[in-house]
Design a protein around this motif. Structure first.
Motif, mmCIF file in Angstrom:
data_model
loop_
_atom_site.group_PDB
_atom_site.id
_atom_site.type_symbol
_atom_site.label_atom_id
_atom_site.label_comp_id
_atom_site.label_asym_id
_atom_site.label_seq_id
_atom_site.Cartn_x
_atom_site.Cartn_y
_atom_site.Cartn_z
ATOM 1 N N MET A 56 22.643 3.847 53.165
ATOM 2 C CA MET A 56 23.732 4.063 52.222
ATOM 3 C C MET A 56 23.640 2.998 51.123
ATOM 4 O O MET A 56 24.151 1.900 51.277
ATOM 5 C CB MET A 56 25.078 3.990 52.947
ATOM 6 N N ASN B 203 24.290 1.024 47.646
ATOM 7 C CA ASN B 203 25.503 0.680 46.895
ATOM 8 C C ASN B 203 26.752 0.614 47.763
ATOM 9 O O ASN B 203 27.852 0.873 47.301
ATOM 10 C CB ASN B 203 25.709 1.645 45.729
ATOM 11 N N TYR B 204 26.571 0.265 49.042
ATOM 12 C CA TYR B 204 27.695 0.155 49.971
ATOM 13 C C TYR B 204 28.756 -0.819 49.451
ATOM 14 O O TYR B 204 29.945 -0.515 49.458
ATOM 15 C CB TYR B 204 27.173 -0.289 51.342
ATOM 16 N N GLU C 111 30.773 0.589 46.618
ATOM 17 C CA GLU C 111 31.751 1.577 47.091
ATOM 18 C C GLU C 111 32.954 0.898 47.733
ATOM 19 O O GLU C 111 34.098 1.309 47.508
ATOM 20 C CB GLU C 111 31.095 2.532 48.089
ATOM 21 N N ILE C 112 32.727 -0.144 48.520
ATOM 22 C CA ILE C 112 33.833 -0.885 49.136
ATOM 23 C C ILE C 112 34.691 -1.533 48.050
ATOM 24 O O ILE C 112 35.926 -1.470 48.100
ATOM 25 C CB ILE C 112 33.303 -1.959 50.123
ATOM 26 N N GLU D 264 23.093 -3.867 53.068
ATOM 27 C CA GLU D 264 23.563 -2.508 52.835
ATOM 28 C C GLU D 264 23.894 -1.899 54.192
ATOM 29 O O GLU D 264 23.395 -2.355 55.227
ATOM 30 C CB GLU D 264 22.489 -1.676 52.111
ATOM 31 N N TYR D 265 24.711 -0.869 54.192
ATOM 32 C CA TYR D 265 25.125 -0.239 55.446
ATOM 33 C C TYR D 265 23.885 0.220 56.221
ATOM 34 O O TYR D 265 23.008 0.866 55.664
ATOM 35 C CB TYR D 265 26.040 0.947 55.156
#
Length: 154
Positions: free
Chosen positions: A1, A3-4, A7-8, A52-53
């Protein structure tokens, strides 16, 4: 994922959050360490960044060192986890960072020859003569590396 973190941040704004990061300590033949001059804060830090996730600390270290320096690396040794890291970025984001530091060695690639969106410059510095650093956690990591190398007679 990918750009984790972005997004957060879109969900929580600038509120303080806990993030995991991984960094790589690259040393040269004179036992100096590679630091990158950051575009966001205009001070120096170890090549590294946020996971990243789904990433491990190790894979994030390898990816982030490549992004920040241009070097392909492999991990030699874990130098510890650092969990006392608070940073306020110029955009207002506030974080407590839990960082894993690895000593790494270059196995390919080459140092960036031009500025990127994250790195303005790259230089090797003696561990006892460092430039202005990103935060106290970066200073703590470099002090731990200096202690480790002194114990190893590196």
């Amino acid at each position: 994922m990918a750009n984790y973190i972005k997004e957060i941040r879109e969900l929580v704004g600038h509120k303080p959050i806990i993030l995991n990061a991984s960094g790589g300590l690259v040393t040269n033949e004179r036992h100096e360490t590679l630091l990158n001059l950051r575009t966001d804060t205009h001070n120096w830090s170890l090549p590294g960044g946020y996971l990243e996730y789904g990433e491990t600390f190790a894979t994030a270290c390898i990816r982030e060192v490549k992004e920040d320096s241009g070097l392909d690396v492999e991990i030699i040794q874990s130098l510890g986890i650092f969990d006392q890291g608070f940073t306020t970025y110029p955009n207002g984001d506030v974080t407590q960072v839990i960082s894993q530091l690895y000593w790494v060695k270059p196995i390919g690639g080459h140092l960036l020859s031009a500025a990127t969106d994250e790195t303005l410059d790259l230089q090797y510095f003696p561990l006892d003569d460092l430039p202005p650093l990103l935060n106290q956690q970066t200073a703590d990591m470099l002090a731990a590396a200096q202690t480790y190398f002194a114990q190893q007679n590196h």
